[in-house]
Design a protein around this motif. Sequence first.
Motif, PDB file in Angstrom:
ATOM      1  N   VAL A  79      33.954 -23.019  44.905  1.00 11.17           N
ATOM      2  CA  VAL A  79      33.008 -22.692  45.978  1.00 11.17           C
ATOM      3  C   VAL A  79      31.953 -21.699  45.497  1.00 11.17           C
ATOM      4  N   VAL A  80      32.377 -20.593  44.893  1.00 11.13           N
ATOM      5  CA  VAL A  80      31.404 -19.552  44.551  1.00 11.13           C
ATOM      6  C   VAL A  80      30.554 -19.904  43.337  1.00 11.13           C
ATOM      7  N   HIS A  81      30.998 -20.862  42.533  1.00 10.99           N
ATOM      8  CA  HIS A  81      30.216 -21.283  41.368  1.00 10.99           C
ATOM      9  C   HIS A  81      29.565 -22.650  41.579  1.00 10.99           C
ATOM     10  N   GLN A  82      29.516 -23.119  42.812  1.00  8.71           N
ATOM     11  CA  GLN A  82      28.954 -24.440  43.092  1.00  8.71           C
ATOM     12  C   GLN A  82      27.441 -24.441  42.921  1.00  8.71           C
ATOM     13  N   GLY A  83      26.955 -25.421  42.211  1.00  8.01           N
ATOM     14  CA  GLY A  83      25.528 -25.585  42.014  1.00  8.01           C
ATOM     15  C   GLY A  83      25.245 -26.342  40.738  1.00  8.01           C
ATOM     16  N   LYS A  99      18.502 -21.702  38.215  1.00  6.82           N
ATOM     17  CA  LYS A  99      18.155 -20.493  38.967  1.00  6.82           C
ATOM     18  C   LYS A  99      17.826 -20.826  40.423  1.00  6.82           C
ATOM     19  N   TRP A 100      18.451 -20.051  41.335  1.00  4.07           N
ATOM     20  CA  TRP A 100      18.250 -20.115  42.789  1.00  4.07           C
ATOM     21  C   TRP A 100      18.657 -21.439  43.418  1.00  4.07           C
ATOM     22  N   LYS A 101      19.508 -22.212  42.743  1.00  2.35           N
ATOM     23  CA  LYS A 101      19.912 -23.516  43.286  1.00  2.35           C
ATOM     24  C   LYS A 101      21.405 -23.591  43.596  1.00  2.35           C
ATOM     25  N   CYS A 102      22.100 -22.482  43.634  1.00  3.46           N
ATOM     26  CA  CYS A 102      23.533 -22.540  43.890  1.00  3.46           C
ATOM     27  C   CYS A 102      23.862 -21.984  45.281  1.00  3.46           C
TER      28      CYS A 102
END
Length: 181
Positions: A79-83, A99-102
Amino acid sequence: CIMLKRVTILTALGATLWSGALVSASEPITDQEHKERFCMAEALFFETGNQPMIGMLGAAEVILNRVESDRWPNSVCGVVHQGPLNKWWKKRGKIVPVKWKCQFSYYCDGKSDDVSNIVGTKTWAKVIKAVNFVYSQFGKLQRDGISITNGATHYHTTKVNPRWGPLFEHTITIQEHKFFR
């Protein structure tokens, strides 16, 4: 009824956390459980480290609500590293998110997520207390219908207005974070 439940959890927090004792697992944890707790601690430090304990627990509840949902990965780390990841990461040997996409901004803001220099600080100790409380008490509280965020699966700082905000129901504001479901 909701206010009573919030008072209940604040009372539990006072008794459990502010007594100065860390809540510990009754049984040893596996390597995977340790990894999950570390991911939770990392997220809470970077997302809410400057917030009071109740703000940290609100963010933790969002993470756990996502883990329990079919819409997100089924682990805290997932969940916290999703992206999305940069395509070139395999060539350079270091996983770098776009960058800025997670889902959690700390993970893809371009800054270091290394916590080795903050372990042992007062903020890290507070984060560890929050993580220990989450893993020792949250399941029971949720089974009893106690929720800090009223089932939130999203949050953002009050300093921004993401375009997704109006699409969700605002459930509560805790310090500098607005929570939604």
